[in-house]
Design an enzyme around this catalytic site. Structure first.
Site, mmCIF file in Angstrom:
data_model
loop_
_atom_site.group_PDB
_atom_site.id
_atom_site.type_symbol
_atom_site.label_atom_id
_atom_site.label_comp_id
_atom_site.label_asym_id
_atom_site.label_seq_id
_atom_site.Cartn_x
_atom_site.Cartn_y
_atom_site.Cartn_z
ATOM 1 N N GLU A 220 0.661 -0.412 1.127
ATOM 2 C CA GLU A 220 1.216 0.159 -0.115
ATOM 3 C C GLU A 220 0.459 -0.483 -1.272
ATOM 4 O O GLU A 220 0.763 -1.612 -1.665
ATOM 5 C CB GLU A 220 2.717 -0.148 -0.211
ATOM 6 C CG GLU A 220 3.566 0.517 0.865
ATOM 7 C CD GLU A 220 3.831 1.984 0.583
ATOM 8 O OE1 GLU A 220 3.679 2.414 -0.576
ATOM 9 O OE2 GLU A 220 4.182 2.700 1.535
ATOM 10 N N CYS A 254 3.962 -0.390 -10.085
ATOM 11 C CA CYS A 254 2.835 0.232 -9.377
ATOM 12 C C CYS A 254 2.727 1.728 -9.656
ATOM 13 O O CYS A 254 1.630 2.275 -9.644
ATOM 14 C CB CYS A 254 2.957 -0.010 -7.876
ATOM 15 S SG CYS A 254 4.538 0.531 -7.210
HETATM 16 P P1 NAD Z 1 -1.616 -9.158 -4.469
HETATM 17 O O1 NAD Z 1 -2.413 -8.270 -3.601
HETATM 18 O O2 NAD Z 1 -2.307 -10.155 -5.301
HETATM 19 O O3 NAD Z 1 -0.528 -9.971 -3.626
HETATM 20 C C1 NAD Z 1 0.324 -9.353 -2.677
HETATM 21 C C2 NAD Z 1 0.643 -10.337 -1.566
HETATM 22 O O4 NAD Z 1 -0.562 -10.733 -0.916
HETATM 23 C C3 NAD Z 1 1.313 -11.635 -2.036
HETATM 24 O O5 NAD Z 1 2.365 -11.939 -1.139
HETATM 25 C C4 NAD Z 1 0.210 -12.672 -1.975
HETATM 26 O O6 NAD Z 1 0.687 -13.944 -1.636
HETATM 27 C C5 NAD Z 1 -0.694 -12.150 -0.870
HETATM 28 N N1 NAD Z 1 -2.109 -12.462 -1.100
HETATM 29 C C6 NAD Z 1 -2.750 -12.553 -2.290
HETATM 30 N N2 NAD Z 1 -4.057 -12.838 -2.107
HETATM 31 C C7 NAD Z 1 -4.255 -12.935 -0.769
HETATM 32 C C8 NAD Z 1 -5.380 -13.207 0.055
HETATM 33 N N3 NAD Z 1 -6.582 -13.452 -0.469
HETATM 34 N N4 NAD Z 1 -5.205 -13.225 1.393
HETATM 35 C C9 NAD Z 1 -4.007 -12.977 1.932
HETATM 36 N N5 NAD Z 1 -2.894 -12.719 1.199
HETATM 37 C C10 NAD Z 1 -3.010 -12.695 -0.132
HETATM 38 O O7 NAD Z 1 -0.756 -8.133 -5.345
HETATM 39 P P2 NAD Z 1 0.232 -8.479 -6.513
HETATM 40 O O8 NAD Z 1 -0.573 -9.042 -7.655
HETATM 41 O O9 NAD Z 1 1.392 -9.246 -6.014
HETATM 42 O O10 NAD Z 1 0.768 -7.016 -6.906
HETATM 43 C C11 NAD Z 1 0.065 -6.183 -7.775
HETATM 44 C C12 NAD Z 1 -0.624 -5.051 -7.066
HETATM 45 O O11 NAD Z 1 0.228 -4.479 -6.106
HETATM 46 C C13 NAD Z 1 -0.996 -3.913 -7.988
HETATM 47 O O12 NAD Z 1 -2.256 -3.406 -7.630
HETATM 48 C C14 NAD Z 1 0.068 -2.870 -7.727
HETATM 49 O O13 NAD Z 1 -0.310 -1.545 -8.031
HETATM 50 C C15 NAD Z 1 0.308 -3.066 -6.281
HETATM 51 N N6 NAD Z 1 1.640 -2.642 -5.922
HETATM 52 C C16 NAD Z 1 1.772 -1.561 -5.128
HETATM 53 C C17 NAD Z 1 3.052 -1.124 -4.798
HETATM 54 C C18 NAD Z 1 3.280 0.057 -3.920
HETATM 55 O O14 NAD Z 1 4.422 0.272 -3.558
HETATM 56 N N7 NAD Z 1 2.277 0.799 -3.531
HETATM 57 C C19 NAD Z 1 4.156 -1.802 -5.289
HETATM 58 C C20 NAD Z 1 3.953 -2.912 -6.086
HETATM 59 C C21 NAD Z 1 2.695 -3.335 -6.405
#
Ligand code: NAD
Length: 475
Positions: A220, A254
């Site tokens: 997602e 998002c």
């Molecule tokens: P992110 O990808 O930075 O983090 C998401 C999760 O991944 C966190 O739990 C984090 O600890 C983990 N993570 C971060 N970097 C990592 C790595 N290098 N290796 C492994 N795990 C890692 O996302 P975010 O900043 O928390 O959220 C923002 C993004 O999420 C935006 O792009 C937004 O559009 C998207 N989003 C999508 C939805 C949806 O339902 N499609 C919902 C909310 C947010």
């Protein structure tokens, strides 16, 4: 099969957790309707009895107003649980499907079985709802699960750990807190499904790690979601719904409209209606409003400040632009005279900045959107049925609304998920259950009528008979 890939590093306590969950799952504890329903009931009561704590954690992490916490986090989770409990028996039932004459006499059924142990990785923007919504699907499907909330929304992560570990045995559902090192160590283990919500960049990392174990994933992700405002739209309603969808949660949604395409003949009027509603919602100085959230972290603040400064240098700021690093405040900001080369149009903004572009021909907008990366959402405001139909037919996007923003997310009957760069797989309602379910197909054959025609030695008459059976003609 061992859960551990010996060539990759992980942590002994995570291996132990996963193996305990594997044993719990294999013992069959999660299979019955009664068990699953009771766990969902526990979760429902847990949420209901901790509403205040949840709102406080969300206020601490994101300055989230209480009403937004209730509607977009707590109520969403409760309605997902209630919908699952109401429909679970029906979802779990095996489906009988017709069997072709070629296979006669036999019956065919699809059994819905839990995939096993799931890993749910959540983001920080709706840190409660986006952690629990997939978990509800996992529990309903009869899986065990490890939840990894976002370390960025640390108060909510801590609360999720406290609540879920008090309610469930760790061999069934547990929470692992942490950031990149912890997530990386978890991803090195073999799960039966990974449900990831977050950025496209990290989605790629998750998909690569999952590929090592051939683990199915739901991704997602995000993207730049457009909203189009046509000349015939109800401008008052459109302005209100766009301002609400963009600036709720400080723009960190998002499915928020990331940028606007407004018909050039109504652009000035529409901008003025948006300014009016911004002030109506958040007052003359939104920094003083209790109803306006803050940016989650300084690193996200700095990223947004860079966009603001570059946009200001190009004189694109129409309203807003004020910001304060110490309180992580960025005023709701609307940009005008924007085009595809503008700083705000390079990546998903994920903050309270709304670029506005204008158009003269709707066909050109559809053509452009058909060739940009497929976003998670898209919106159009028009009363014209032909234009609405063309929008659905020509513009690729995960899901969206006609004459609204964001609200499609609230329907349990609408699968929610992205396409292309915004992810794959979907959830909500029955789709959440199916995300963690394997559909096992079984053909049950009668031992009577065991025709020799299918067995060797093969003969010309057998071939003729089979051609008749499959193609409907002899010879
Ligand atoms: P992110 O990808 O930075 O983090 C998401 C999760 O991944 C966190 O739990 C984090 O600890 C983990 N993570 C971060 N970097 C990592 C790595 N290098 N290796 C492994 N795990 C890692 O996302 P975010 O900043 O928390 O959220 C923002 C993004 O999420 C935006 O792009 C937004 O559009 C998207 N989003 C999508 C939805 C949806 O339902 N499609 C919902 C909310 C947010």
């Amino acid at each position: 099969m061992s859960a551990l890939d010996p060539s990759r590093e992980t942590r002994p306590q995570f291996v132990a957790l996963l193996e305990a969950q594997r044993r719990f799952f294999a013992a069959g504890h999660t299979r019955s309707l009664k068990f699953r329903d009771r766990q969902l009931e526990f979760l429902e009561n847990l949420v209901l009895s901790n509403e205040r704590k949840i709102s406080e954690a969300l206020r601490d992490d994101l300055g989230k107003p209480e009403q937004e916490s209730f509607v977009t986090e707590i109520a969403m989770v409760l309605s997902e649980i209630r919908h699952a409990r109401k429909n679970l028996k029906k979802w779990m039932a095996a489906r009988r499907v017709s069997t072709s004459l070629v296979l006669f006499p036999a019956t065919s059924r699809i059994y819905r079985e839990p995939v096993g142990v799931a890993l749910v990785i959540a983001p920080w923007n709706y840190p409660f709802m986006l952690a629990l919504s997939p978990l509800i699907g996992a529990i309903a499907a009869g899986c065990c699960a490890i939840l990894k909330p976002s370390e960025v929304s640390s108060k909510t992560s801590k609360l999720l750990h406290e609540l879920l570990t008090s309610a469930f045995p760790p061999d069934f559902v547990t929470v692992v807190e942490g950031g990149v090192p912890e997530t990386t160590a978890l991803l090195n283990l073999r799960f039966d499904h990974i449900f990831f919500t977050g950025s496209t960049a990290v989605g790629r990392i998750v998909a690569l790690a999952a590929a090592n174990h051939l683990t199915p994933t739901t991704l997602e992700l995000g993207g730049k979601s457009p909203a189009i405002v046509c000349a015939d739209a109800d401008l008052e309603v459109a302005a209100r719904r766009i301002v609400w969808g963009r600036f709720m949660n400080g723009g960190q949604t998002c499915v928020a409209p990331d940028y606007l395409y407004v018909n050039e003949t109504i652009a000035e009027k529409f901008l003025s209606r948006m300014r009016h509603h911004l002030q109506e919602f958040y007052g003359k100085n939104p920094a003083l409003s209790c109803d306006y959230a803050r940016i989650v972290s300084h690193s996200h603040f700095d990223r947004l400040e860079r966009i603001l400064e570059k946009s200001a240098a190009k004189s694109e700021v129409d309203i807003g632009g004020a910001h304060d690093r110490s309180s992580k405040y960025i005023a709701p900001t609307i940009l005008k005279n924007v085009d595809w080369t503008s700083p705000s149009m390079q990546d998903e903004i994920f903050g309270p900045i709304l670029p506005v572009m204008t158009y003269s021909r709707i066909d050109d907008v559809f053509t452009k959107l058909a060739t940009t990366e497929k976003p998670l959402a898209a919106y159009i405001f028009t009363e014209n049925k032909f234009v609405q139909d063309k929008f659905i037919e020509l513009v690729p996007f995960g899901g969206g609304c006609i004459n609204d923003t964001v609200s499609h997310l609230g329907s349990a009957n609408l699968p929610f998920g992205g396409v292309g760069g915004s992810g794959y797989g979907s959830y909500h309602g029955e789709k959440s259950f199916l995300a963690f379910t394997h559909e096992k197909s079984v053909l049950k054959k009668s031992r009577r009528l065991d025709l020799s025609v299918r067995y060797p030695p093969y003969k010309p008459w057998k071939m003729k008979f089979l051609r008749l059976l499959f193609l409907g003609r002899w010879g």
